[in-house]
Design a protein around this motif. Structure first.
Motif, PDB file in Angstrom:
ATOM      1  N   ALA A 285       6.057  11.002   1.948  1.00 51.18           N
ATOM      2  CA  ALA A 285       5.144  12.066   2.351  1.00 51.18           C
ATOM      3  C   ALA A 285       4.887  12.105   3.847  1.00 51.18           C
ATOM      4  CB  ALA A 285       3.810  11.917   1.610  1.00 51.18           C
ATOM      5  N   THR A 286       4.906  10.937   4.500  1.00 50.30           N
ATOM      6  CA  THR A 286       4.471  10.883   5.903  1.00 50.30           C
ATOM      7  C   THR A 286       5.428  10.164   6.842  1.00 50.30           C
ATOM      8  OG1 THR A 286       3.265   8.781   5.694  1.00 50.30           O
ATOM      9  CG2 THR A 286       2.091  10.801   5.057  1.00 50.30           C
ATOM     10  N   GLY A 287       6.385   9.413   6.306  1.00 49.37           N
ATOM     11  CA  GLY A 287       7.266   8.615   7.147  1.00 49.37           C
ATOM     12  C   GLY A 287       6.710   7.246   7.479  1.00 49.37           C
ATOM     13  N   PHE A 288       5.449   6.985   7.113  1.00 47.04           N
ATOM     14  CA  PHE A 288       4.857   5.669   7.368  1.00 47.04           C
ATOM     15  C   PHE A 288       5.429   4.641   6.396  1.00 47.04           C
ATOM     16  CE2 PHE A 288       1.896   7.235  10.312  1.00 47.04           C
ATOM     17  CZ  PHE A 288       1.184   6.168  10.850  1.00 47.04           C
ATOM     18  N   VAL A 289       5.660   3.434   6.888  1.00 47.95           N
ATOM     19  CA  VAL A 289       6.150   2.341   6.042  1.00 47.95           C
ATOM     20  C   VAL A 289       4.997   1.370   5.805  1.00 47.95           C
ATOM     21  CG1 VAL A 289       7.788   0.444   5.811  1.00 47.95           C
ATOM     22  CG2 VAL A 289       8.493   2.573   6.932  1.00 47.95           C
ATOM     23  N   VAL A 290       4.518   1.345   4.577  1.00 46.46           N
ATOM     24  CA  VAL A 290       3.485   0.396   4.170  1.00 46.46           C
ATOM     25  C   VAL A 290       4.179  -0.725   3.407  1.00 46.46           C
ATOM     26  CG1 VAL A 290       1.392   0.046   2.808  1.00 46.46           C
ATOM     27  CG2 VAL A 290       1.737   2.188   4.056  1.00 46.46           C
ATOM     28  N   GLN A 291       3.859  -1.964   3.753  1.00 46.67           N
ATOM     29  CA  GLN A 291       4.483  -3.114   3.104  1.00 46.67           C
ATOM     30  C   GLN A 291       3.428  -3.955   2.397  1.00 46.67           C
ATOM     31  OE1 GLN A 291       7.737  -4.970   5.590  1.00 46.67           O
ATOM     32  NE2 GLN A 291       6.765  -3.743   7.187  1.00 46.67           N
ATOM     33  N   THR A 292       3.856  -4.667   1.371  1.00 44.75           N
ATOM     34  CA  THR A 292       2.926  -5.478   0.599  1.00 44.75           C
ATOM     35  C   THR A 292       3.541  -6.840   0.298  1.00 44.75           C
ATOM     36  OG1 THR A 292       3.729  -4.693  -1.549  1.00 44.75           O
ATOM     37  CG2 THR A 292       1.969  -3.409  -0.503  1.00 44.75           C
ATOM     38  N   LEU A 293       2.673  -7.799   0.022  1.00 43.53           N
ATOM     39  CA  LEU A 293       3.115  -9.146  -0.337  1.00 43.53           C
ATOM     40  C   LEU A 293       2.059  -9.816  -1.198  1.00 43.53           C
ATOM     41  CD1 LEU A 293       5.188 -11.511   0.156  1.00 43.53           C
ATOM     42  CD2 LEU A 293       3.632 -12.257   1.976  1.00 43.53           C
ATOM     43  N   PRO A 294       2.394 -10.175  -2.452  1.00 47.17           N
ATOM     44  CA  PRO A 294       1.457 -10.988  -3.239  1.00 47.17           C
ATOM     45  C   PRO A 294       1.533 -12.440  -2.776  1.00 47.17           C
ATOM     46  CG  PRO A 294       3.450 -10.545  -4.511  1.00 47.17           C
ATOM     47  CD  PRO A 294       3.622  -9.846  -3.193  1.00 47.17           C
ATOM     48  N   LEU A 295       0.379 -13.053  -2.595  1.00 50.41           N
ATOM     49  CA  LEU A 295       0.355 -14.412  -2.056  1.00 50.41           C
ATOM     50  C   LEU A 295      -0.859 -15.146  -2.593  1.00 50.41           C
ATOM     51  CD1 LEU A 295       1.797 -16.362  -0.124  1.00 50.41           C
ATOM     52  CD2 LEU A 295       0.495 -15.366   1.764  1.00 50.41           C
ATOM     53  N   ARG A 296      -0.603 -16.140  -3.416  1.00 42.47           N
ATOM     54  CA  ARG A 296      -1.643 -17.016  -3.957  1.00 42.47           C
ATOM     55  C   ARG A 296      -2.775 -16.239  -4.626  1.00 42.47           C
ATOM     56  NH1 ARG A 296       1.972 -20.141  -3.006  1.00 42.47           N
ATOM     57  NH2 ARG A 296       1.744 -22.227  -2.115  1.00 42.47           N
ATOM     58  N   GLY A 297      -2.412 -15.209  -5.395  1.00 45.54           N
ATOM     59  CA  GLY A 297      -3.434 -14.447  -6.097  1.00 45.54           C
ATOM     60  C   GLY A 297      -4.124 -13.403  -5.244  1.00 45.54           C
ATOM     61  N   TRP A 298      -3.627 -13.212  -4.015  1.00 45.28           N
ATOM     62  CA  TRP A 298      -4.153 -12.169  -3.134  1.00 45.28           C
ATOM     63  C   TRP A 298      -3.044 -11.163  -2.866  1.00 45.28           C
ATOM     64  CZ3 TRP A 298      -9.133 -12.084  -0.693  1.00 45.28           C
ATOM     65  CH2 TRP A 298      -9.961 -13.141  -1.102  1.00 45.28           C
TER      66      TRP A 298
END
Length: 391
Positions: A285-298
């Motif tokens: 939709a916008t060209g923005f790159v959002v990244q995610t990472l699960p880490l120790r329950g967070w």
């Protein structure tokens, strides 16, 4: 492995409820036939996934150890161990008829995988089993791999995006092992010895908690021989010690390096199929790159962009999240999500290697059955988190 309990996952709407697994793998891919999860007495999890008609098989081994399991003074040890296992235990990564093993280390896991002809599936399983053999590293092998890691560190350090990502995660998790960069420190690399690597291998590389994923045509036909093979693996070490709860030092972070800024938040949570689609929707939709990472329950969420500081960066990200929400909730939003986001994602994850990686890193929920409301709820939650960090 013979005679151990088995569960069928991802087989249709009723089966996850019946087994109590609630489809932990969450691929939502085309094969709606039995995907089998077995847990051996050794603690190894074996997942077989059918890919009807595929001439290729993917074999993946995931070990629950990464840079977040290192203690002070071990920064980079898990990654160095991965390099030396490939070089020394896996003969440089060769498997069967010319196929190669790829390997990667993250904060919570180390993964070895290969793609081979279906006829070579058991050969590949046998080869990956050498990972659990006693590690014998010569001084020359160690020196060569340390040189390779130095070069890798130099290349990555020249990338602003990599430096920003590490700085953001380092700020969120400051003072904890989760802040350890996967590539480690030069000081630790310089002090490595074959004995130290051997000790780390004995401490971390065990069958307990490890996961073997096989994606193949008619995997049930391969299962008896695979089960007999993995029953011979390793000396039966217990694997890494149970992890202790870890809290981030901060629930928000912002870093600026020259013209590029990054903003990040972390909150309690786990990987989900809706979050995968939310990232894809923002990019589409916008060209923005959002990244995610699960880490120790967070659940860590961040974005990098050209911006003169943290406040403009946060505002730009909030604008992108809001614009994506508008697109999703407008008339035709569900059709747009399906055509522009979901179908490209499923196509991208359709080959045997991508399927194996998805099953090794389970999501909550199936990609194919996420609703536009669920994806919009994830985006609204992320927007709220970043608004909270803006004060």
């Amino acid at each position: 492995m013979t005679g151990t309990p088995e569960q069928h996952v991802g087989t249709g709407a009723a089966d996850p409820v019946a087994t109590g697994l609630a489809d932990p793998v969450g691929t939502g891919l085309a094969d709606r036939v039995a995907t089998v999860l077995r847990v051996a007495p050794s603690g190894l999890r074996l997942i077989t996934v059918p890919r009807s008609g595929s001439p290729l098989s993917a074999v993946l081994l995931r070990l629950p150890v990464g840079s977040a399991d290192e203690t002070p003074g071990e920064e980079g040890l898990a990654h160095a161990l991965e390099h030396l296992v490939v070089r020394s235990s896996l003969a440089g990564g060769l498997v069967g008829d010319g196929a190669r093993t790829s390997a990667r280390t993250g904060r919570e896991a180390t993964v070895y995988d290969t793609v081979v002809r279906r006829a070579d599936t058991v050969t590949a399983v046998t080869a990956l089993g050498r990972i659990f053999n006693e590690l014998a590293v010569s001084a020359d092998e160690l020196g060569a791999e340390v040189t390779a890691i130095r070069e890798e560190r130099a290349e990555r350090s020249a990338e602003p995006a990599w430096r920003l990502r590490e700085a953001l995660l380092g700020t969120l998790w400051s003072g904890t092992p989760c802040a350890h960069p996967v590539l480690g420190s030069q000081g630790v690399l310089d002090s490595l010895t074959p004995v130290r690597l051997h000790q780390a291998h004995r401490k971390w590389y065990g069958l307990q908690g490890a996961t073997l994923v096989i994606v193949a045509d008619r995997p049930a036909e391969l299962l008896p021989e695979v089960a007999a093979t993995v029953a011979q693996w390793g000396p039966g070490r217990p694997g890494p010690a149970p992890r202790q709860p870890v809290r981030p030092a901060s629930e928000g972070a912002a870093v600026t390096l020259g013209p590029v800024s990054g903003v990040a938040v972390t909150r309690p949570g786990f990987a989900s199929a809706a979050a995968v689609l939310a990232c894809d929707a923002v990019r589409e939709a916008t060209g923005f790159v959002v990244q995610t990472l699960p880490l120790r329950g967070w659940w860590c969420v961040w974005a990098l962009m050209t911006a003169p500081g943290s406040q403009p960066a946060r505002q730009a990200l909030l604008k992108a999240l809001s614009a994506t929400l508008v697109r999703l909730t407008a008339p035709g939003g569900a059709d747009w999500l399906r055509a522009a986001v979901l179908i490209p994602r499923l196509r991208a994850e359709g080959d045997v290697e991508a399927v194996a990686r998805r099953y090794a890193e389970p999501l909550s929920g199936e990609l194919a059955t996420r609703s536009v409301e669920e994806v919009a709820a994830v985006l609204a939650e992320w927007r709220r988190w970043f608004e909270e960090e803006c004060g």
